[in-house]
Design an enzyme around this catalytic site. Structure first.
Site, short mmCIF file in Angstrom:
data_model
loop_
_atom_site.label_atom_id
_atom_site.label_comp_id
_atom_site.label_asym_id
_atom_site.label_seq_id
_atom_site.Cartn_x
_atom_site.Cartn_y
_atom_site.Cartn_z
CE1 TYR A 38 -3.64 2.54 0.53
CE2 TYR A 38 -2.45 3.24 2.49
CZ TYR A 38 -3.45 3.44 1.57
OH TYR A 38 -4.27 4.54 1.66
CG ASP A 43 5.94 3.82 0.69
OD1 ASP A 43 6.23 4.51 1.68
OD2 ASP A 43 4.77 3.62 0.31
CE LYS A 99 1.83 4.79 8.11
NZ LYS A 99 0.46 4.71 8.55
C1 LIG Z 1 3.90 2.24 3.19
C2 LIG Z 1 2.89 3.34 3.15
N1 LIG Z 1 2.96 4.24 2.16
C3 LIG Z 1 2.08 5.25 2.07
C4 LIG Z 1 1.07 5.39 2.99
C5 LIG Z 1 0.11 6.52 2.87
O1 LIG Z 1 0.31 7.44 3.91
P1 LIG Z 1 -0.87 8.42 4.35
O2 LIG Z 1 -1.90 7.58 5.03
O3 LIG Z 1 -0.20 9.41 5.26
O4 LIG Z 1 -1.39 9.08 3.11
C6 LIG Z 1 0.96 4.48 4.03
C7 LIG Z 1 -0.13 4.59 5.02
O5 LIG Z 1 -0.40 3.71 5.80
C8 LIG Z 1 1.90 3.42 4.11
O6 LIG Z 1 1.84 2.50 5.10
#
Ligand SMILES: Cc1ncc(COP(=O)(O)O)c(C=O)c1O
Length: 447
Positions: A155, A250, A282
């Site tokens: 994700y 990511d 985060k």
């Molecule tokens: C690995 C990863 N990338 C991107 C995101 C997206 O972040 P946001 O919820 O701040 O848009 C998340 C959210 O859980 C994530 O776990």
């Protein structure tokens, strides 16, 4: 302003405040929540509306206390309302909250991130979604190519091009994963099974000259926690380089959590490679909306105002959010990560013992200080494996824990998040809750 009528108050008198608030919220917000997984849809029951949180503990609007194993889905590395973070934020708020002009904490937080990771430069945004969206735009702008490769079950936020996750073989184009994303939104996204080197090799053999980037979670945490097999991320980085594509790692979830240097600290730093671009979120926002993407200087110089790739944000680098993130990262020293490791070991061991004693098939997996408990005894290395879980057993387990004062993420596909504030009392509450919850899961197994 609306408000609850006296009649409505009377009608709701016999239900909890969380239930009453959910009813109110549902009338004005889809599902009553502002991010779907908060709604308890996967586990049933009523989400607890939280009034306050301190350290490892959440207090809901009915006055119930829970040990928090969500930690805001990752950010609260130091626990809630950490006094030094609170003080830094209060001091910053007193000076004003947003200027639309550059500030000192932005430069300081950028320096802190550059010091901890292999990126040369960063650009701040407000959410992880924005970070991955912007990284992909930059990769496309830099390479002049249009295709993106991602893995099923990873994700990266709700970016149109990255919501593709279903049903495509190595060299086929993906279908949209959700209504509202047009086929054209994902037509340039190749979705491959995680850990499938042959599929990666084939995708690059067929489409290599069109692929702008490959994006992966540095260690998947959104299908439960999966540690990348040794050399897998390095293989991805090398394959991208061989084909002139960018490797985007990511680390929105793993960054500053899996280790002091994120998942990269556990593989790239040891093996001697670095991603071309990385995304963060985060923990680096300290509980405020702050995220970032960064990477090689020659790539980052393609961003406006230095280069032609446009990207901007009214609240990007917000002084309160960057102050909170800076205070958090400065406090996140080796002792914090040592505590997370120790506390994680305690919880993992006890969870495995309780589930074994109750006869519930399970597996515990980790990536650095991140971990999750799978409700299957098959080792999980991809989304198919994660999907083989017994979700009704998890739902019963979740409610057993909640009733005993422990708030897990309401999903079988999530890590259990700890903080440096999870002390002996909090951990003991978790240990006490586990056997009963495991027995509830056993009763629900195979239902
Ligand atoms: C690995 C990863 N990338 C991107 C995101 C997206 O972040 P946001 O919820 O701040 O848009 C998340 C959210 O859980 C994530 O776990």
């Amino acid at each position: 302003m609306g408000g609850v009528s006296p009649d409505a108050t009377a009608r709701t008198a016999s239900i909890t405040r969380s239930e009453a608030l959910l009813q109110r919220a549902r009338a004005v917000t889809p599902g009553g929540v502002n991010s779907p997984v908060r709604a308890f849809a996967a586990v049933g029951g009523t989400p607890r509306f939280i009034r306050s949180a301190h350290g490892a503990w959440l207090t809901d609007v009915d006055g119930n206390e829970y040990v928090d194993l969500i930690c805001s889905w990752g950010p609260m590395l130091l626990g809630h309302a950490h006094p030094e973070v609170q003080a830094a934020v209060a001091e910053a708020v007193a000076r004003g909250t947003s200027y639309g002009a550059p500030t000192e904490p932005e430069a300081e937080l950028a320096e802190e991130i550059v010091a901890r990771t292999p990126v040369d430069m960063v650009r701040f945004v407000s959410t992880g979604t924005e970070a991955t969206m912007s990284a992909i735009r930059l990769a496309r702008g830099f390479t002049g190519r249009d295709m993106v490769v991602k893995f099923t079950g990873c994700y990266h936020g709700h970016v149109d091009a990255l919501l593709a996750a279903a049903g495509s073989g190595p060299a086929t184009l993906a279908l949209p994963g959700t209504p509202g994303v047009p086929e054209s939104g994902t037509a340039l996204t190749l979705v491959l099974p995680y850990h499938d080197r042959a599929a990666v090799t084939e995708a690059f053999a067929v489409h290599g000259d069109r692929i702008a980037c490959l994006i992966t979670e540095a260690a998947p945490g959104n299908m439960g926690v999966i540690e990348p097999e040794p050399g897998f991320n390095e293989f991805l980085a090398r394959t991208c380089t061989e084909h002139g594509a960018l490797f985007v790692s990511d680390e929105v979830m793993t960054g500053f959590r899996a280790s002091k240097h994120g998942q990269w600290g556990l593989d790239g730093a040891v093996e001697g490679w670095r991603p071309d671009l990385m995304t963060f979120g985060k923990v680096m926002g300290g509980g405020f909306p702050a995220a970032a993407f960064g990477g090689r200087a020659d790539v980052m110089h393609h961003l406006a105002p230095e280069g032609p790739v446009y990207q901007a944000g009214t609240l990007s680098g917000n002084p309160i959010a960057t102050t909170a993130g800076l205070a958090t990262l400065r406090l996140a020293d080796d002792a914090v990560y040592a505590h997370l490791t120790k506390a994680g070991d305690v919880v993992k061991t006890a969870a495995a013992e309780a589930l074994s004693a109750a006869g519930v098939p399970h597996g515990v997996q980790s990536a650095g200080t991140m971990f999750s408990v799978f409700f299957t005894d098959r080792p999980v290395r991809d989304f198919d494996g994660a999907s083989s879980q017994d979700t009704s057993a998890f739902a019963a387990f979740f409610h057993g824990m909640l009733d005993a004062g422990v708030h897990l993420p309401p999903s079988a596909y999530e890590g259990w998040f700890l903080s440096s504030a999870h002390d002996d009392r909090a951990l003991q509450t978790v240990l006490d809750a586990l056997p009963g919850a495991a027995r509830a899961a056993a009763a629900a197994t195979g239902m």
